[in-house]
Design an enzyme around this catalytic site. Sequence first.
Site, PDB file in Angstrom:
ATOM      1  CB  SER A  12      -0.949   0.007   1.204  1.00 42.78           C
ATOM      2  OG  SER A  12      -0.225  -0.006   2.415  1.00 42.78           O
ATOM      3  CE  LYS A  41      -3.383   1.337   4.940  1.00 34.66           C
ATOM      4  NZ  LYS A  41      -3.231   0.873   3.553  1.00 34.66           N
TER       5      LYS A  41
END
Length: 807
Positions: free
Chosen positions: A693, A736
């Site tokens: 990611s 996140k």
Amino acid sequence: MTDAAKTSASSAPRIELPPLPADAVPIVAMRNVVLFPGIVLPVTLGREESIAAAQEAVRTGRKVGLVLQRDPTVEKPTAGDLYGVGVLATVVRYITGNDGAHHLVCQGESRFRLLEMLRDQPFLAARVESIAEPVATGADIEARSEFLKERAVEALSLLPQAPAELVRTVRGIESPGQLADLIVSFMEVKSEDKQDALETVDLRERLDKVMKMLTHRLEVLKVTREITEQTQAALGERQREAVLREQLHQLQKELGEGEGEGSELAELDKAVAAAHMPPEVEEQARKELNRLRRMSEASPEHGMVRTYLDWLVSLPWSTTDVEDIDIERARKVLEEDHYGLEKIKRRILEYLAVRKLNPQGRSPILCFVGPPGVGKTSLGQSVARALRVKFVRASLGGVHDEAEIRGHRRTYIGALPGNIIQGLRKAGTGNPVFMLDEIDKLGASFQGDPAAALLEVLDPEQNSTFRDNYLGLPFDLRHVLFIATANVLETIPGPLRDRMEIIQLTGYTDEEKLQIARRYLVRRQLRANGLKAAQAEVSDAALLKIIHEYTRESGCRSLEREIGALLRNAAMRIAEGKESAVRFEPEDVAEALGPARFENEVAQRTSVPGVATGLAWTPVGGDILFIEAARLPGAGKLILTGQLGDVMKESAQAALSLVKAQAEELAIDAKLFDQSDIHVHVPAGAIPKDGPSAGVAMYVALASLLKRQAVRPDVAMTGEISLRGLVLPVGGIKEKTIAAARAGIRKVILPARNRRDLEDIPASVRATLEFVWVEKVSEALEVALGSPAEARKTPGRGPGDAERSAA
């Protein structure tokens, strides 16, 4: 020589020997026997030399000399193998047995000292010097003699079969030397010690040596007598108890009373009947009870069978609590105990509603997964409180033995059931809320795999016949509400994870932490530190300062610790009498907790080209991640540091390849790649990092470095990249984005295919952040470098997002 001795000598075989001098004495070497003057001693002769010496003494009417060997293993002793002092003895009788053995009965006469060995064949003979017995008188000799007599009589009284004549003999001896010789001759001491007493001519010294040996021997006899008496007493008591118990049993049998109403076996019989066990279990219990009736209490198996029956009668085979399921009350309980967690609360209420409408249905196994400190364990306690049933908890962290789940077999000493059966016995009901804490931290070993043992426990189709190794009988677990907790899903084995319904708990936002601190943590720490609400108060601004500058976590454990430290400071000031009430404002926090531990370093870290802010997921929640790139003279080499995993290294290589492919489009001189080495570093180098990611952040950091244009400090990004320049979706969007809001980020670049995750993001976070959804890395680069092409961004769904998007 006596007539008896003459008769024996005449019957013994004659051996022709050379004549001995008149002052010579035949010598018999003794292996481990010492003769003393005045003592009659039988001696068995085995060596030919000893037999010949004894026969010579009998034939010639001489006395025989008995001397101890220094080494009893020497078969042919010479003068050097013998001690220098022995005893002259008169042969009382010489006997030859039917088996050919030769026996000598002799009486010691006096000590002698070897002067010269005359011969060694066919027997030993030597010239000797007689040692006269010293005559000593005085109070010290008399006192030693009397003390020695008393100690000798005491030692004889401790011997089990000591003859009374020996006691009278000891008391009647007048000569101190004879007394010492008699006592040491009958004492069980080493031959060397006896020889030492024989060689001691001085009377006072000899008495002292014999007293020392006798005192030691007396202590040994006392300890031996004490041990013997204790052993006999224990055996006697046990035998007496067994006899009395057998007599009682026979009396009860004759009277037809059986065991009696008050006996333990009768109580066990009643307990088995009252337990309402299933037929199979009751049959086994009755069988074991009958075995116990026929078994003696002294049998090692008695305690094992008794403990087994105690476990059987104490388990809740048919006992269940009445579940009072009130959905409104349950909703109120969950709201009182936890702030936020709306999806989790809704799922729990759905579960309770289904259980109320279908009590006999199979209950799903819930598994709460989330970072530490977000309230997984306390949620289970709230469910039990809402149902008004018992709550039990088994911690599985670090368990690596299958027997911890299934129990040990009864054949092992100290065997016990596993944690499941033990927890149900503790609860006392068959339908508690049973929490299996830290199920992701099970470990397999040579003792088995506990996760495999849990497969039967957590399968609603199988756990109605769960069989514990200790019980050896099926137990119904269908009515138990199992709730498991874990920090990560990856370490839970697939078959076990498949049996559970996963409910994800994410980290708290700053607003949620503020509410939790105000509603629960401050109140709890006030009680823990002995303070009242009127004595200490923490303002919301002070709590926010602690949240921002002193903690960085998904849960609230560190926050509670810091609040506790703050209130302990207040408690000390109040206890000292300096203040009666304390209120903490933001400016007071540093004085109590010290300087801030965390600061907003995004602007500082991204103020130069080549640095981009990424978003990462960790087992304890989301976090921001800085990607740093530097160019140095070289030959096109890519250097990667920061404990990167294989997938993350491949993302960096893909990002560099993509930048090279788009060099012309990005206005980057292609010669730079051949003339430079690129170093990519991810700080916090001691922490392992992996995953795809960070691909977008790495691409942006490399492009920023080579274009010499800094990335905007308020922008963070996440997403996987492909070599075609596409931005692919990733996981952990909620965690996140919460981490981005916590770090002061204002704009987040996300993959367009992650729009479905927008609803999972808390409303307070959506109101704080601006979301830009991108499909290609070129779009992400335009936003990150502050270019005007931001038309593709999509605001969050909080109030005011549209205005910020247009700005």
